[in-house]
Design a protein around this motif. Sequence first.
Motif, PDB file in Angstrom:
ATOM      1  N   LYS A 126       0.859  -1.098  -0.031  1.00  0.00           N
ATOM      2  CA  LYS A 126      -0.072  -0.090  -0.005  1.00  0.00           C
ATOM      3  C   LYS A 126       0.755   1.339  -0.058  1.00  0.00           C
ATOM      4  N   TYR A 127       2.090   1.048   0.581  1.00  0.00           N
ATOM      5  CA  TYR A 127       2.879   2.427   0.739  1.00  0.00           C
ATOM      6  C   TYR A 127       3.986   2.489  -0.067  1.00  0.00           C
ATOM      7  N   LEU A 128       4.006   1.562  -1.022  1.00  0.00           N
ATOM      8  CA  LEU A 128       5.333   1.257  -1.730  1.00  0.00           C
ATOM      9  C   LEU A 128       5.179   2.192  -2.934  1.00  0.00           C
ATOM     10  N   ASN A 129       4.136   2.576  -3.286  1.00  0.00           N
ATOM     11  CA  ASN A 129       4.001   3.296  -4.892  1.00  0.00           C
ATOM     12  C   ASN A 129       4.974   4.620  -5.064  1.00  0.00           C
ATOM     13  N   PRO A 130       5.040   5.435  -3.853  1.00  0.00           N
ATOM     14  CA  PRO A 130       5.961   6.500  -4.163  1.00  0.00           C
ATOM     15  C   PRO A 130       7.514   6.288  -4.247  1.00  0.00           C
ATOM     16  N   CYS A 131       7.837   4.976  -3.918  1.00  0.00           N
ATOM     17  CA  CYS A 131       9.239   4.463  -4.179  1.00  0.00           C
ATOM     18  C   CYS A 131       9.530   4.282  -5.652  1.00  0.00           C
ATOM     19  N   PHE A 132       8.477   3.976  -6.476  1.00  0.00           N
ATOM     20  CA  PHE A 132       8.497   3.750  -7.694  1.00  0.00           C
ATOM     21  C   PHE A 132       8.202   5.272  -8.684  1.00  0.00           C
ATOM     22  N   GLU A 133       7.601   6.048  -8.120  1.00  0.00           N
ATOM     23  CA  GLU A 133       7.449   7.135  -8.600  1.00  0.00           C
ATOM     24  C   GLU A 133       8.612   8.271  -8.771  1.00  0.00           C
ATOM     25  N   ASP A 134       9.436   8.036  -7.624  1.00  0.00           N
ATOM     26  CA  ASP A 134      10.692   8.552  -7.475  1.00  0.00           C
ATOM     27  C   ASP A 134      11.705   7.632  -6.909  1.00  0.00           C
ATOM     28  N   PRO A 135      12.102   6.711  -7.841  1.00  0.00           N
ATOM     29  CA  PRO A 135      13.207   5.434  -7.301  1.00  0.00           C
ATOM     30  C   PRO A 135      14.486   6.188  -6.776  1.00  0.00           C
ATOM     31  N   PRO A 136      15.272   5.616  -5.930  1.00  0.00           N
ATOM     32  CA  PRO A 136      16.423   6.147  -5.465  1.00  0.00           C
ATOM     33  C   PRO A 136      17.395   5.992  -6.587  1.00  0.00           C
ATOM     34  N   ASP A 137      18.636   6.519  -6.309  1.00  0.00           N
ATOM     35  CA  ASP A 137      19.822   6.837  -7.134  1.00  0.00           C
ATOM     36  C   ASP A 137      20.245   5.534  -7.299  1.00  0.00           C
ATOM     37  N   LEU A 138      20.191   4.929  -8.456  1.00  0.00           N
ATOM     38  CA  LEU A 138      20.553   3.532  -9.084  1.00  0.00           C
ATOM     39  C   LEU A 138      21.956   3.464  -9.629  1.00  0.00           C
ATOM     40  N   LEU A 144      21.399  -0.319  -6.264  1.00  0.00           N
ATOM     41  CA  LEU A 144      21.064  -0.987  -7.451  1.00  0.00           C
ATOM     42  C   LEU A 144      20.624  -2.309  -7.090  1.00  0.00           C
ATOM     43  N   ALA A 145      21.595  -3.113  -6.445  1.00  0.00           N
ATOM     44  CA  ALA A 145      21.414  -4.499  -6.123  1.00  0.00           C
ATOM     45  C   ALA A 145      20.292  -4.603  -5.329  1.00  0.00           C
ATOM     46  N   TYR A 146      20.069  -4.115  -4.200  1.00  0.00           N
ATOM     47  CA  TYR A 146      18.769  -4.145  -3.430  1.00  0.00           C
ATOM     48  C   TYR A 146      17.386  -3.568  -4.056  1.00  0.00           C
ATOM     49  N   PHE A 147      17.382  -2.618  -4.851  1.00  0.00           N
ATOM     50  CA  PHE A 147      16.335  -2.072  -5.725  1.00  0.00           C
ATOM     51  C   PHE A 147      15.885  -3.365  -6.474  1.00  0.00           C
ATOM     52  N   SER A 148      16.831  -3.985  -7.310  1.00  0.00           N
ATOM     53  CA  SER A 148      16.489  -4.948  -8.112  1.00  0.00           C
ATOM     54  C   SER A 148      16.005  -6.110  -7.479  1.00  0.00           C
ATOM     55  N   THR A 149      16.595  -6.546  -6.287  1.00  0.00           N
ATOM     56  CA  THR A 149      15.959  -7.633  -5.586  1.00  0.00           C
ATOM     57  C   THR A 149      14.296  -7.287  -5.311  1.00  0.00           C
ATOM     58  N   PHE A 150      14.273  -6.152  -4.623  1.00  0.00           N
ATOM     59  CA  PHE A 150      13.111  -5.612  -4.363  1.00  0.00           C
ATOM     60  C   PHE A 150      12.007  -5.805  -5.465  1.00  0.00           C
ATOM     61  N   LEU A 151      12.467  -5.109  -6.568  1.00  0.00           N
ATOM     62  CA  LEU A 151      11.245  -5.079  -7.613  1.00  0.00           C
ATOM     63  C   LEU A 151      10.967  -6.481  -7.997  1.00  0.00           C
ATOM     64  N   LYS A 152      11.940  -7.297  -8.154  1.00  0.00           N
ATOM     65  CA  LYS A 152      11.558  -8.628  -8.547  1.00  0.00           C
ATOM     66  C   LYS A 152      10.709  -9.502  -7.549  1.00  0.00           C
ATOM     67  N   SER A 153      11.092  -9.459  -6.413  1.00  0.00           N
ATOM     68  CA  SER A 153      10.510 -10.013  -5.296  1.00  0.00           C
ATOM     69  C   SER A 153       8.947  -9.621  -5.307  1.00  0.00           C
ATOM     70  N   LEU A 154       8.715  -8.030  -5.344  1.00  0.00           N
ATOM     71  CA  LEU A 154       7.252  -7.631  -5.263  1.00  0.00           C
ATOM     72  C   LEU A 154       6.661  -8.071  -6.498  1.00  0.00           C
ATOM     73  N   ALA A 155       7.198  -8.084  -7.746  1.00  0.00           N
ATOM     74  CA  ALA A 155       6.611  -8.556  -8.788  1.00  0.00           C
ATOM     75  C   ALA A 155       5.908 -10.130  -8.596  1.00  0.00           C
ATOM     76  N   ILE A 156       6.830 -11.070  -7.996  1.00  0.00           N
ATOM     77  CA  ILE A 156       6.345 -12.171  -7.902  1.00  0.00           C
ATOM     78  C   ILE A 156       5.105 -12.424  -6.807  1.00  0.00           C
ATOM     79  N   ARG A 157       5.375 -11.412  -5.927  1.00  0.00           N
ATOM     80  CA  ARG A 157       4.012 -11.508  -4.838  1.00  0.00           C
ATOM     81  C   ARG A 157       2.814 -10.810  -5.143  1.00  0.00           C
ATOM     82  N   LEU A 158       2.671 -10.322  -6.235  1.00  0.00           N
ATOM     83  CA  LEU A 158       1.532  -9.881  -6.914  1.00  0.00           C
ATOM     84  C   LEU A 158       0.416 -10.659  -7.453  1.00  0.00           C
TER      85      LEU A 158
END
Length: 400
Positions: A126-138, A144-158
């Motif tokens: 519910k509160y992750l959307n802002p992280c994708f509207e303005d992602p951290p410095d990759l 970059l490593a943790y953002f990739s892990t986060f993005l992929k693991s989130l996609a799998i959980r949808l």
Amino acid sequence: PPLLMHYSESSASAAPPGCAPEELDSRLRGIQWRLHRVSFGELRNACTEVPKLVEAIRVVTEWLVWGEQNDSSFIGLFQKHTTFEEFAVALRTNECPRDVKLQVLQSISILMLKLKHEDSINYLLKYLNPCFEDPPDLKDEEMLAYFSTFLKSLAIRLTTSNVELCLVDAENGGKHMPILNCSVSFVWHPDPMVQTAARTAVLSVLRLDHPGVRATAEEVVAHSLVPKLAAVASSIAAKCTRCRRTTCQWMWGDIITGPLAELMPYRWSDVRTIENTIADLCFQDQTRPVILFLEPNEGKQHFASAAAAIANLEQRRNAAQRLRENLMEFIDELLDLDIAAVTDAFLTPQQFVDFDPRTRAVTNNQPLLDLFSGSTSSDAASTTKKPAGAQSTRPSMAAQ
């Protein structure tokens, strides 16, 4: 990343040291006000307080991972202190120190993998959307490593039951999905890890049979993904054309007269394509130094051996083809979804406004259609221009 393995091993039945609801409540209260202040540059004594904050976030993350398996009340304390909301704020503000952002991103990545209960997952989503509207410095490799892990693991959980939490109201009155928009922007990222994570997210969202999400996703494909991939296809076609038009000459690099020999036309081979030059060099002494002269616009390059020169030429020859295969693999996965709107967006000739908001140029998907048909051929006529000082048209003496 290694930290994920640590949490996997430490989240067994034994409670982490000090882990208790009362202590968690106290720590989360401290994290809340410190995180809010540090996100806006208002935390005093940052030199001493930031390391304490980073460690506190790490500890409560480990406790929540344990609580998901042993005490379901823990997530309620995170909600009470709006912890995930503060995480999202920290990742978006410029004032927040890098160490804090990195730990927050690590924690989110871990929790996305380890949360078990539906309520916990929904609260995080519910509160992750802002992280994708303005992602951290990759540009930061760790982020970059943790953002990739986060993005992929989130996609799998949808799932169809929770993906609606990723929909937010758009200014035009419709809906948009920040996670999908962010993923589309990274599907051609130079880092393979980010590229894979982004593509996994795009495919996962498109596979969900949810009316509202499907409609939003189809619009993103038509107006963002296809234009982006069309631009990529156009760039690959240009690389293929440049490679075919590149001509090459070579000479031995160990001639005793040194640079003077480079001015002697008979020392150079005839002008040939990259493919023919590779074939020529394969029959030569592989250990001798070689000089290549590539046109247009690349000039002379020195190599320690003929084998190294061959490897360089093969890399040039194969680079565009590998890019083409990479792109086709992703497009094939999209078409395999058998979604009519997605298939039409790729295979039906159309025009669209460029996905780049800075240019807003009108373009089309012809490069993609050319890619599918294999019609990337262009004039491969080669030039016969010699290096500077090489005016003669005598036969090659390079191998002598």
